[in-house]
Design a protein around this motif. Sequence first.
Motif, PDB file in Angstrom:
ATOM      1  N   GLY A  80       0.667  -1.275   0.000  1.00 55.20           N
ATOM      2  CA  GLY A  80       0.000   0.000   0.000  1.00 55.20           C
ATOM      3  C   GLY A  80       0.695   1.329   0.000  1.00 55.20           C
ATOM      4  N   GLU A  84      -2.817  -0.323   5.210  1.00 54.99           N
ATOM      5  CA  GLU A  84      -3.480   0.945   5.528  1.00 54.99           C
ATOM      6  C   GLU A  84      -4.992   0.799   5.386  1.00 54.99           C
ATOM      7  OE1 GLU A  84      -2.206   3.787   6.529  1.00 54.99           O
ATOM      8  OE2 GLU A  84      -0.061   3.421   6.285  1.00 54.99           O
ATOM      9  N   ALA A  86      -7.450   2.306   6.788  1.00 53.55           N
ATOM     10  CA  ALA A  86      -8.191   3.569   6.773  1.00 53.55           C
ATOM     11  C   ALA A  86      -8.126   4.255   5.411  1.00 53.55           C
ATOM     12  CB  ALA A  86      -7.659   4.506   7.857  1.00 53.55           C
ATOM     13  N   LYS A  87      -7.092   3.957   4.636  1.00 54.51           N
ATOM     14  CA  LYS A  87      -6.895   4.616   3.342  1.00 54.51           C
ATOM     15  C   LYS A  87      -7.236   3.728   2.150  1.00 54.51           C
ATOM     16  CE  LYS A  87      -3.135   7.538   5.033  1.00 54.51           C
ATOM     17  NZ  LYS A  87      -1.697   7.826   4.897  1.00 54.51           N
ATOM     18  N   LEU A  88      -7.060   2.427   2.313  1.00 51.22           N
ATOM     19  CA  LEU A  88      -7.219   1.508   1.185  1.00 51.22           C
ATOM     20  C   LEU A  88      -8.304   0.474   1.491  1.00 51.22           C
ATOM     21  CD1 LEU A  88      -3.419   1.001   0.507  1.00 51.22           C
ATOM     22  CD2 LEU A  88      -5.003   2.359  -0.859  1.00 51.22           C
ATOM     23  N   HIS A  91      -7.362  -3.180   1.815  1.00 52.92           N
ATOM     24  CA  HIS A  91      -6.708  -3.573   3.061  1.00 52.92           C
ATOM     25  C   HIS A  91      -7.724  -3.766   4.177  1.00 52.92           C
ATOM     26  CE1 HIS A  91      -2.528  -1.915   1.756  1.00 52.92           C
ATOM     27  NE2 HIS A  91      -3.010  -2.821   0.941  1.00 52.92           N
TER      28      HIS A  91
END
Length: 116
Positions: A80, A84, A86-88, A91
């Motif tokens: 990533g 991550e 929270a971002k991806l 994931h």
Amino acid sequence: EEMLRGMVWRSPEEQYRQVLVYSRRFTLGPGGWARAPQGARFTDVDKEGWLDADAQRLLAQGNTLMPLHVRTRSYSVGWGPGIEPAKLPEHATYLRSFVDDVTTDLLASIDAAVAA
């Protein structure tokens, strides 16, 4: 050590009942680790930072010791960099799946032990 002195020497029935294997593989985009140098912390590299061929050979050799009837769950997740959630979304999905699988398998294992 555990594979050589523990699981491998148990009967197939015990192996199936008592062994759970979780395997994760990172997928990389173009450029591989060169574009994700911090990812090298999650694999064996040599002094120059290249993939350690001996370590990979030993890992592959160890994986061949795993009996086919052992319960195994495999996951593949893109690098990533890092994990991550929270971002991806990929994931977050991977982590949710992993946690759900571990919880389900451990509860089933506990139930089987209590029933025995």
